[in-house]
Design a protein around this motif. Structure first.
Motif, mmCIF file in Angstrom:
data_model
loop_
_atom_site.group_PDB
_atom_site.id
_atom_site.type_symbol
_atom_site.label_atom_id
_atom_site.label_comp_id
_atom_site.label_asym_id
_atom_site.label_seq_id
_atom_site.Cartn_x
_atom_site.Cartn_y
_atom_site.Cartn_z
ATOM 1 N N MET A 108 71.787 41.160 -2.707
ATOM 2 C CA MET A 108 70.566 40.391 -2.821
ATOM 3 C C MET A 108 69.499 41.225 -3.510
ATOM 4 S SD MET A 108 68.271 38.617 0.201
ATOM 5 C CE MET A 108 66.957 39.846 0.323
ATOM 6 N N THR A 109 68.609 40.572 -4.223
ATOM 7 C CA THR A 109 67.487 41.245 -4.844
ATOM 8 C C THR A 109 66.199 40.625 -4.332
ATOM 9 O OG1 THR A 109 67.650 39.728 -6.714
ATOM 10 C CG2 THR A 109 68.754 41.842 -6.928
ATOM 11 N N ILE A 110 65.080 41.246 -4.661
ATOM 12 C CA ILE A 110 63.784 40.712 -4.264
ATOM 13 C C ILE A 110 63.286 39.805 -5.376
ATOM 14 C CG2 ILE A 110 61.396 41.316 -3.703
ATOM 15 C CD1 ILE A 110 62.504 43.932 -2.519
ATOM 16 N N ASN A 111 63.132 38.527 -5.085
ATOM 17 C CA ASN A 111 62.818 37.569 -6.148
ATOM 18 C C ASN A 111 61.538 36.780 -5.935
ATOM 19 O OD1 ASN A 111 63.647 35.785 -4.152
ATOM 20 N ND2 ASN A 111 65.688 35.532 -5.024
ATOM 21 N N SER A 112 60.733 37.175 -4.967
ATOM 22 C CA SER A 112 59.443 36.494 -4.787
ATOM 23 C C SER A 112 58.372 37.517 -4.429
ATOM 24 C CB SER A 112 59.536 35.418 -3.706
ATOM 25 O OG SER A 112 59.882 35.976 -2.461
ATOM 26 N N HIS A 113 57.174 37.287 -4.929
ATOM 27 C CA HIS A 113 56.056 38.175 -4.666
ATOM 28 C C HIS A 113 55.481 37.909 -3.278
ATOM 29 C CE1 HIS A 113 55.637 40.068 -8.571
ATOM 30 N NE2 HIS A 113 55.766 38.889 -9.163
ATOM 31 N N ILE A 114 54.874 38.914 -2.709
ATOM 32 C CA ILE A 114 54.199 38.743 -1.433
ATOM 33 C C ILE A 114 52.925 37.925 -1.640
ATOM 34 C CG2 ILE A 114 55.133 40.851 -0.456
ATOM 35 C CD1 ILE A 114 52.410 42.182 -1.006
ATOM 36 N N THR A 115 52.505 37.251 -0.602
ATOM 37 C CA THR A 115 51.284 36.441 -0.664
ATOM 38 C C THR A 115 50.190 36.981 0.253
ATOM 39 O OG1 THR A 115 52.144 34.932 1.030
ATOM 40 C CG2 THR A 115 52.553 34.357 -1.286
ATOM 41 N N GLU A 116 50.535 37.984 1.077
ATOM 42 C CA GLU A 116 49.570 38.610 1.967
ATOM 43 C C GLU A 116 49.898 40.089 2.077
ATOM 44 O OE1 GLU A 116 48.730 38.562 6.705
ATOM 45 O OE2 GLU A 116 48.622 36.599 5.720
ATOM 46 N N PHE A 117 48.857 40.889 2.135
ATOM 47 C CA PHE A 117 49.065 42.336 2.269
ATOM 48 C C PHE A 117 47.887 42.921 3.034
ATOM 49 C CE2 PHE A 117 48.501 46.686 0.316
ATOM 50 C CZ PHE A 117 49.527 47.285 1.024
ATOM 51 N N ALA A 118 48.185 43.745 4.016
ATOM 52 C CA ALA A 118 47.170 44.404 4.832
ATOM 53 C C ALA A 118 46.207 43.395 5.449
ATOM 54 C CB ALA A 118 46.409 45.442 4.009
ATOM 55 N N GLY A 119 46.758 42.235 5.817
ATOM 56 C CA GLY A 119 45.954 41.210 6.469
ATOM 57 C C GLY A 119 45.068 40.418 5.538
ATOM 58 N N LEU A 120 45.254 40.578 4.226
ATOM 59 C CA LEU A 120 44.426 39.888 3.238
ATOM 60 C C LEU A 120 45.296 39.045 2.326
ATOM 61 C CD1 LEU A 120 42.131 42.880 2.209
ATOM 62 C CD2 LEU A 120 41.453 40.911 3.604
ATOM 63 N N PRO A 121 44.764 37.902 1.836
ATOM 64 C CA PRO A 121 45.519 37.114 0.870
ATOM 65 C C PRO A 121 45.603 37.842 -0.465
ATOM 66 C CG PRO A 121 43.301 36.246 1.103
ATOM 67 C CD PRO A 121 43.458 37.300 2.165
ATOM 68 N N VAL A 122 46.727 37.702 -1.137
ATOM 69 C CA VAL A 122 46.916 38.361 -2.424
ATOM 70 C C VAL A 122 46.299 37.516 -3.532
ATOM 71 C CG1 VAL A 122 48.608 39.149 -4.113
ATOM 72 C CG2 VAL A 122 48.997 39.552 -1.677
ATOM 73 N N VAL A 123 45.529 38.165 -4.388
ATOM 74 C CA VAL A 123 44.935 37.517 -5.561
ATOM 75 C C VAL A 123 45.340 38.324 -6.789
ATOM 76 C CG1 VAL A 123 42.806 36.923 -6.757
ATOM 77 C CG2 VAL A 123 42.979 36.559 -4.291
ATOM 78 N N ASP A 124 45.931 37.647 -7.776
ATOM 79 C CA ASP A 124 46.284 38.299 -9.032
ATOM 80 C C ASP A 124 45.042 38.430 -9.905
ATOM 81 O OD1 ASP A 124 49.355 38.622 -9.240
ATOM 82 O OD2 ASP A 124 49.109 36.586 -8.465
ATOM 83 N N PHE A 125 44.769 39.637 -10.368
ATOM 84 C CA PHE A 125 43.643 39.811 -11.275
ATOM 85 C C PHE A 125 44.040 39.363 -12.671
ATOM 86 C CE2 PHE A 125 41.528 42.473 -14.500
ATOM 87 C CZ PHE A 125 40.259 41.911 -14.379
ATOM 88 N N ASP A 126 43.242 38.466 -13.229
ATOM 89 C CA ASP A 126 43.429 37.971 -14.586
ATOM 90 C C ASP A 126 42.183 38.320 -15.377
ATOM 91 O OD1 ASP A 126 43.716 36.605 -16.948
ATOM 92 O OD2 ASP A 126 44.301 34.702 -16.032
ATOM 93 N N PRO A 127 42.291 39.211 -16.363
ATOM 94 C CA PRO A 127 41.092 39.612 -17.104
ATOM 95 C C PRO A 127 40.422 38.468 -17.850
ATOM 96 C CG PRO A 127 43.085 40.476 -18.143
ATOM 97 C CD PRO A 127 43.499 39.908 -16.822
ATOM 98 N N ALA A 128 41.152 37.368 -18.013
ATOM 99 C CA ALA A 128 40.570 36.224 -18.717
ATOM 100 C C ALA A 128 39.798 35.291 -17.790
ATOM 101 C CB ALA A 128 41.670 35.439 -19.432
ATOM 102 N N GLU A 129 39.892 35.525 -16.477
ATOM 103 C CA GLU A 129 39.237 34.653 -15.502
ATOM 104 C C GLU A 129 38.322 35.476 -14.600
ATOM 105 O OE1 GLU A 129 39.429 31.406 -15.334
ATOM 106 O OE2 GLU A 129 40.980 31.151 -16.877
ATOM 107 N N PRO A 130 37.061 35.099 -14.462
ATOM 108 C CA PRO A 130 36.169 35.845 -13.557
ATOM 109 C C PRO A 130 36.657 35.718 -12.118
ATOM 110 C CG PRO A 130 34.927 34.372 -15.014
ATOM 111 C CD PRO A 130 36.372 34.011 -15.163
ATOM 112 N N PRO A 131 36.614 36.805 -11.352
ATOM 113 C CA PRO A 131 37.022 36.740 -9.940
ATOM 114 C C PRO A 131 36.164 35.748 -9.171
ATOM 115 C CG PRO A 131 36.835 39.012 -10.688
ATOM 116 C CD PRO A 131 36.254 38.169 -11.767
ATOM 117 N N THR A 132 36.794 35.029 -8.266
ATOM 118 C CA THR A 132 36.082 34.018 -7.480
ATOM 119 C C THR A 132 35.967 34.398 -6.011
ATOM 120 O OG1 THR A 132 38.137 32.777 -7.142
ATOM 121 C CG2 THR A 132 36.768 32.168 -9.041
ATOM 122 N N VAL A 133 36.466 35.565 -5.626
ATOM 123 C CA VAL A 133 36.353 36.026 -4.244
ATOM 124 C C VAL A 133 35.712 37.400 -4.234
ATOM 125 C CG1 VAL A 133 38.356 34.691 -3.489
ATOM 126 C CG2 VAL A 133 38.658 37.060 -4.231
#
Length: 309
Positions: A1-26
């Protein structure tokens, strides 16, 4: 088996992908920020550029958790530990780091080239969570003292014995969660129960509450060693999941010291027969025992850990 999905929470916080084309909303401290290249990088500087774009878009002093994803040609380029060390004067609130959070499409786990995380620990004396994915290539550890680290996890298809021995030599008085994916010797996982002995003795881990010795080809030997290990008496959760635990290992657990003080015994992805599985449930009535994902040997009698490539 391999790892095929990204985590959605880390260290008790929701994961947000940084996109340089979009201003952060949190707010900077309200998310675990994932920094990851999304196309094929032209040079090693692209991840550093992405990081600078991130720090220009948010207040660096407010960032609490960072997830380092694909930093570019991770099969050749070592994890950007030095970059994070250089940023320590700006990332003054950083408390959690996940180094190498990549899925199969980006890199197989055993192809990720890691680096010694000791400089990272030295640069961030307030770091509480460190998670590393990938160990076969490049990972070393200089034994160190760190008084704030509460959680240390290394996910691997094969964890080298020298890394396990180095962890055992570290002084981590605040560590509550230690998770090691031991893996298979086919991918560099040559750690032995002798390497684990200082960890199982618990002398350097006075507040350990979770011990995970997961994804282990040597799961039966680990179970036998754990059965008499002093550290187990202070645990709330013992995790031997993802490996090739058989009736031999389960019988050793039941024949060893009492495990009725545990809140959870996680054995999922195992090779137990019905009788031993039933005995675990019957003899540990107050413990949450996870014996899901039962496996069966293949036609040649071979058993396989969950994550190896």
């Amino acid at each position: 088996m391999t790892i095929n999905s990204h985590i959605t929470e880390f260290a008790g916080l929701p994961v947000v992908d940084f996109d340089p084309a979009e201003p952060p909303t949190v707010a900077p401290g309200a998310a675990a920020w994932r920094l990851s290249l999304t196309d094929f990088p032209k040079d090693e500087g692209e991840f550093a550029e992405l990081t600078e774009q991130f720090l220009a878009a948010v207040d660096p002093a407010g960032v609490a958790a960072l997830i380092v994803g694909d930093w570019g040609e991770s099969y050749d380029n070592a994890a950007p530990v030095e970059l994070l060390v250089e940023l320590a004067p700006r990332l003054t609130a950083l408390r959690a780091v996940f180094m190498g959070e990549m899925v199969m499409e980006q890199s197989e786990i055993s192809w990720i080239t890691q680096a010694d995380p000791a400089p990272l620990l030295a640069a961030y004396p307030g770091l509480e969570v460190l998670r590393i994915r990938g160990a076969t290539e490049g990972l070393t550890l200089t034994p160190t003292r760190h008084t704030a680290l509460r959680e240390l996890a290394i996910e691997a298809g094969g964890l080298p014995g020298h890394v396990v021995r180095a962890i055992a030599e570290c002084d981590l008085p605040a560590l509550e969660h230690l998770e090691l994916w031991l893996g298979t010797d086919q991918y560099g996982g040559d750690a032995t129960v002798d390497d684990l002995a200082p960890i199982l003795g618990g002398a350097r881990l006075p507040v350990l509450r979770y011990l995970g010795l997961r994804n282990a080809e040597i799961a039966d030997q680990v179970a036998a060693a754990v059965a008499g290990a002093p550290v187990v008496a202070r645990l709330r959760e013992l995790d031997l999941s993802l490996g090739i635990l058989s009736d031999t290992g389960a019988a050793a657990l039941l024949a060893g010291q009492p495990l009725t003080h545990l809140r959870k015994l996680d054995l999922h992805h195992h090779y137990l027969g019905g009788e031993l599985a039933g005995r675990l449930l019957a003899e540990l009535p107050g413990v949450e025992v996870d014996i899901s994902d039962v496996r069966r040997p293949d036609r040649d009698g071979d058993r396989y850990i969950a994550v190896s490539e």
